[in-house]
Design a protein around this motif. Structure first.
Motif, mmCIF file in Angstrom:
data_model
loop_
_atom_site.group_PDB
_atom_site.id
_atom_site.type_symbol
_atom_site.label_atom_id
_atom_site.label_comp_id
_atom_site.label_asym_id
_atom_site.label_seq_id
_atom_site.Cartn_x
_atom_site.Cartn_y
_atom_site.Cartn_z
ATOM 1 N N TYR A 139 1.008 -1.477 -0.382
ATOM 2 C CA TYR A 139 0.241 0.057 0.349
ATOM 3 C C TYR A 139 0.842 1.408 -0.289
ATOM 4 O O TYR A 139 2.370 1.028 0.347
ATOM 5 C CB TYR A 139 -0.704 -0.196 1.558
ATOM 6 N N LYS A 140 0.461 2.213 -0.523
ATOM 7 C CA LYS A 140 0.829 3.178 -0.387
ATOM 8 C C LYS A 140 0.746 4.055 0.907
ATOM 9 O O LYS A 140 -0.493 4.843 0.570
ATOM 10 C CB LYS A 140 0.978 4.360 -1.675
ATOM 11 N N PHE A 141 1.773 4.415 1.169
ATOM 12 C CA PHE A 141 1.788 5.017 2.652
ATOM 13 C C PHE A 141 0.164 5.049 3.864
ATOM 14 O O PHE A 141 -0.790 5.146 3.057
ATOM 15 C CB PHE A 141 1.730 7.099 1.875
ATOM 16 N N GLY A 142 0.299 4.727 5.083
ATOM 17 C CA GLY A 142 -0.751 4.831 5.447
ATOM 18 C C GLY A 142 -0.868 3.757 5.970
ATOM 19 O O GLY A 142 -0.603 3.177 5.742
ATOM 20 N N GLY A 143 -2.290 3.709 6.272
ATOM 21 C CA GLY A 143 -3.030 2.120 7.059
ATOM 22 C C GLY A 143 -3.911 1.900 5.778
ATOM 23 O O GLY A 143 -3.827 2.077 5.029
ATOM 24 N N SER A 144 -3.906 0.500 6.310
ATOM 25 C CA SER A 144 -4.966 0.270 5.696
ATOM 26 C C SER A 144 -5.275 -1.181 5.786
ATOM 27 O O SER A 144 -5.261 -2.530 7.033
ATOM 28 C CB SER A 144 -4.444 -0.348 4.141
ATOM 29 N N THR A 145 -6.186 -2.080 5.282
ATOM 30 C CA THR A 145 -6.594 -3.384 6.103
ATOM 31 C C THR A 145 -6.894 -4.707 4.579
ATOM 32 O O THR A 145 -7.120 -4.614 3.297
ATOM 33 C CB THR A 145 -8.090 -3.513 6.062
ATOM 34 N N CYS A 146 -5.713 -5.719 5.221
ATOM 35 C CA CYS A 146 -6.830 -6.642 4.469
ATOM 36 C C CYS A 146 -7.796 -8.008 4.729
ATOM 37 O O CYS A 146 -7.873 -8.014 6.249
ATOM 38 C CB CYS A 146 -5.232 -7.627 4.119
#
Length: 183
Positions: A139-146
């Motif tokens: 992911y490009k920058f920051g948080g995320s979720t799978c």
């Protein structure tokens, strides 16, 4: 990665961000029925975490479907009471991996606030073989979720994850940590 929740057999309708959403909205019309009644685990990446994602299983990449969401809502657990159906509104890519052990597995990469790009490695192509743990992208920058969705009856989650989930607690999960076993 922080395990935000897992559930066996209740994946059809889930309570996430205080609003129910369906697998059909999450996965799209073409594949959701394969996972009806299945099990899933939500893995949230916080801004301080390693922002690469890896294959949850050995298998073959059957399909990659981008879903252009309308927003980039936060996936922060503090936003859990938001009325926004985050995981079915955010940009995401639905990857179907066919595994000899787990059957079809939907591995969903969800973008979030300040994460406008989901980038795949060269191995992530339809028809490619992937090994469990293979680097699939970032992911490009920051948080995320799978979000990983298993077909009905194909996985039994580890007791510690189920206990944490029942208490609505996140569990820190590092690369290589067991989530469960094939049923």
């Amino acid at each position: 990665m922080h395990g935000n929740g897992c559930c066996n057999g209740r994946a059809q309708e889930l309570w996430i961000k205080s609003k129910k959403f369906s697998l059909q909205r999450l996965l799209g019309d073409s594949v959701w029925k394969d996972f009806e009644g299945g099990s899933l685990v939500i893995s949230r990446l916080a801004p301080q975490d390693y922002h690469r994602f890896h294959s949850p299983v050995d298998g073959c990449v059957a399909s990659i479907s981008p879903i252009m969401g309308k927003q980039f809502w936060t996936v922060n657990p503090l936003a859990i009471n938001s009325p926004v159906p985050v995981f079915s509104e955010n940009i995401r890519r639905v990857n179907i991996i066919e595994s000899s052990v787990f059957g079809k597995v939907a591995f969903v990469c969800v973008g979030a606030t300040m994460v406008g790009s989901i980038v795949y490695t060269d191995i992530m192509k339809e028809g490619s073989k992937v090994n469990k743990g293979a680097d699939l992208g970032s992911y490009k920058f920051g948080g995320s979720t799978c979000i990983t969705v298993f077909q009905k009856g194909r996985i039994t989650f580890d007791a510690d994850l189920l206990e944490s989930t029942s208490k609505q607690l996140e569990t820190l999960v590092k690369m290589g940590t067991s989530l469960g076993v094939a049923s």
